[in-house]
Motif scaffolding. Structure first.
Motif, mmCIF file in Angstrom:
data_model
loop_
_atom_site.group_PDB
_atom_site.id
_atom_site.type_symbol
_atom_site.label_atom_id
_atom_site.label_comp_id
_atom_site.label_asym_id
_atom_site.label_seq_id
_atom_site.Cartn_x
_atom_site.Cartn_y
_atom_site.Cartn_z
ATOM 1 N N GLU A 26 -5.033 -6.478 0.850
ATOM 2 C CA GLU A 26 -5.343 -5.712 -0.346
ATOM 3 C C GLU A 26 -6.544 -6.326 -1.057
ATOM 4 O O GLU A 26 -6.595 -7.529 -1.281
ATOM 5 C CB GLU A 26 -4.123 -5.720 -1.266
ATOM 6 N N SER B 118 -9.159 -5.717 -4.477
ATOM 7 C CA SER B 118 -9.237 -4.979 -5.731
ATOM 8 C C SER B 118 -10.598 -5.185 -6.395
ATOM 9 O O SER B 118 -11.225 -6.230 -6.238
ATOM 10 C CB SER B 118 -8.106 -5.404 -6.682
ATOM 11 N N ASP C 224 -5.569 -10.102 -4.815
ATOM 12 C CA ASP C 224 -5.419 -10.316 -6.253
ATOM 13 C C ASP C 224 -5.315 -11.791 -6.622
ATOM 14 O O ASP C 224 -4.637 -12.162 -7.567
ATOM 15 C CB ASP C 224 -4.225 -9.529 -6.800
ATOM 16 N N ILE D 38 -8.046 -1.256 -4.169
ATOM 17 C CA ILE D 38 -7.557 -0.746 -5.446
ATOM 18 C C ILE D 38 -8.694 -0.895 -6.459
ATOM 19 O O ILE D 38 -9.208 -1.992 -6.661
ATOM 20 C CB ILE D 38 -6.316 -1.522 -5.918
ATOM 21 N N VAL E 87 -5.133 1.154 -12.810
ATOM 22 C CA VAL E 87 -5.519 1.651 -11.492
ATOM 23 C C VAL E 87 -6.156 3.023 -11.637
ATOM 24 O O VAL E 87 -5.569 3.949 -12.192
ATOM 25 C CB VAL E 87 -4.297 1.725 -10.545
ATOM 26 N N GLU F 279 -6.991 4.397 -5.342
ATOM 27 C CA GLU F 279 -6.615 3.559 -4.204
ATOM 28 C C GLU F 279 -7.159 4.192 -2.942
ATOM 29 O O GLU F 279 -7.085 5.406 -2.770
ATOM 30 C CB GLU F 279 -5.089 3.430 -4.081
#
Length: 65
Positions: A3, A5, A21, A51, A59, A62
């Motif tokens: 993931e 971001s 993150d 994200i 958010v 995505e």
């Protein structure tokens, strides 16, 4: 799935790409540049997700690769 971001820094004067993150990868002056970099990293490390946060750390979008 990894993931990534895209988040604003504390003062919203720049945008960071963060991996899982945790630690910021790099600071960008423009949001679009940070999004492009996050997408490129995510595409190289499939399966992954990007994200995208807005200036309020909510958010906005995505994207899955």
């Amino acid at each position: 799935m990894k993931e990534y971001s895209v988040v604003p820094n504390k003062d919203v004067t720049g945008w960071m790409v963060k991996i899982e993150d945790v630690a910021p990868e790099k600071l960008y002056d423009e949001r679009d540049a940070a999004i492009a970099e996050a997408e490129e990293i995510a595409q190289k490390n499939k399966p992954s997700r990007v994200i995208i946060m807005d200036q309020n750390h909510e958010v906005e979008e995505e994207r899955t690769y």
